[in-house]
Write a protein that holds these residues in place. Structure first.
Motif, short mmCIF file in Angstrom:
data_model
loop_
_atom_site.label_atom_id
_atom_site.label_comp_id
_atom_site.label_asym_id
_atom_site.label_seq_id
_atom_site.Cartn_x
_atom_site.Cartn_y
_atom_site.Cartn_z
N ASP A 41 0.83 -1.20 0.00
CA ASP A 41 0.00 0.00 0.00
C ASP A 41 0.87 1.25 0.00
O ASP A 41 2.08 1.20 0.24
N ASP A 42 0.24 2.39 -0.24
CA ASP A 42 0.95 3.66 -0.14
C ASP A 42 1.42 3.87 1.30
O ASP A 42 0.73 3.51 2.26
N VAL A 43 2.59 4.45 1.42
CA VAL A 43 3.13 4.77 2.74
C VAL A 43 3.45 6.26 2.80
O VAL A 43 3.71 6.89 1.77
N THR A 44 3.44 6.80 3.99
CA THR A 44 3.87 8.18 4.21
C THR A 44 5.23 8.14 4.90
O THR A 44 5.37 7.51 5.95
N ILE A 45 6.20 8.78 4.28
CA ILE A 45 7.55 8.83 4.85
C ILE A 45 7.86 10.29 5.18
O ILE A 45 7.87 11.15 4.30
N PHE A 46 8.09 10.56 6.46
CA PHE A 46 8.42 11.91 6.89
C PHE A 46 9.89 12.17 6.56
O PHE A 46 10.76 11.35 6.87
N THR A 47 10.18 13.31 5.94
CA THR A 47 11.49 13.50 5.34
C THR A 47 12.23 14.71 5.90
O THR A 47 11.64 15.65 6.45
N HIS A 48 13.53 14.66 5.73
CA HIS A 48 14.39 15.82 5.94
C HIS A 48 15.09 16.08 4.62
O HIS A 48 15.79 15.20 4.09
N HIS A 49 14.91 17.26 4.08
CA HIS A 49 15.49 17.64 2.79
C HIS A 49 16.85 18.27 3.05
O HIS A 49 16.95 19.37 3.60
N HIS A 50 17.90 17.57 2.68
CA HIS A 50 19.27 17.99 2.98
C HIS A 50 19.96 18.46 1.70
O HIS A 50 20.09 17.69 0.74
N VAL A 51 20.39 19.70 1.68
CA VAL A 51 21.00 20.28 0.48
C VAL A 51 22.46 20.63 0.75
O VAL A 51 22.78 21.32 1.72
#
Length: 212
Positions: A41-51
């Motif tokens: 199924d679809d999952v929600t992944i909480f992210t940190h956007h690192h640049v």
């Protein structure tokens, strides 16, 4: 800032998953990629956007607590994204927070990639910044209080050499049972190299444990 992605996980690797979001595949580095392996199924992944100057990365987590702890760990001098991921692969946010609040250097140095000096910096930099992680402190404190007993009297299979014994003790301190670790070791033992490190064995064992 990308705060989360929601979609179907279409590929797993030892360090990341690929999430299909409306026909675009996002590579997300995560502490335990195989924790997403049991659902279609679809999952929600909480992210940190690192640049960085030379690259852009997404680091992903199953809960807001993991996401928040990851960001707190990045505030510590000497801890980058890869080390922070290793910490969360080895310990739950509430356990890590409890160890920092209690100045439990012994627990912290059992986490992948953390030596004594880094553990001391974690305590110094974060001890007064973790009030949001109060949930689970009581049970975590009980587990931390018995760590010395776990480390001094490991049970079960004594094979595997010193590296596996240290990895096994650290995993037991994080709540895994002897039976679970024996099954993980059974799957790993034929491929273990003589010079394999504790961190490597912990990571591979965690992959087996999340596969079930």
């Amino acid at each position: 800032m990308i705060d989360y992605v929601k979609g179907r996980v279409v590929h797993w690797d030892t360090e990341y998953v690929v999430v299909d979001v409306r026909d675009i595949g996002y590579r997300v580095f995560t502490p335990n990629p195989y924790s997403f392996a049991k659902s279609d199924d679809d999952v929600t992944i909480f992210t940190h956007h690192h640049v960085r100057e030379d690259a852009t990365y997404l680091f992903g987590f199953t809960t807001r607590e993991e996401q928040s702890m990851f960001r707190k760990l990045l505030e510590v001098s000497g801890i980058g994204p890869r080390v922070a991921l290793g910490i969360l692969a080895g310990g739950k946010p509430e356990s890590v927070a409890a160890a920092i609040k209690q100045e439990n250097i012994g627990f912290l140095t059992k986490l992948p990639g953390i030596g004594k000096k880094t553990a001391q910096r974690m305590v110094l930099d974060l001890k007064d910044k973790l009030d949001a992680f109060h949930t689970g402190f009581a049970s975590a404190a009980v587990g931390l209080a018995t760590m010395d007993d776990l480390f001094s009297e490991p049970e079960g299979n004594a094979d595997g050499g010193k590296a596996w014994q240290e990895a096994r003790e650290a995993l037991m301190a994080l709540g895994y049972t002897s039976a679970e670790l024996e099954r993980a070791w059974h799957s790993l033992q034929e491929t273990v190299k003589p010079d394999e490190t504790v961190d490597s064995l912990m990571k591979r064992a965690l992959q087996q444990l999340f596969k079930g």
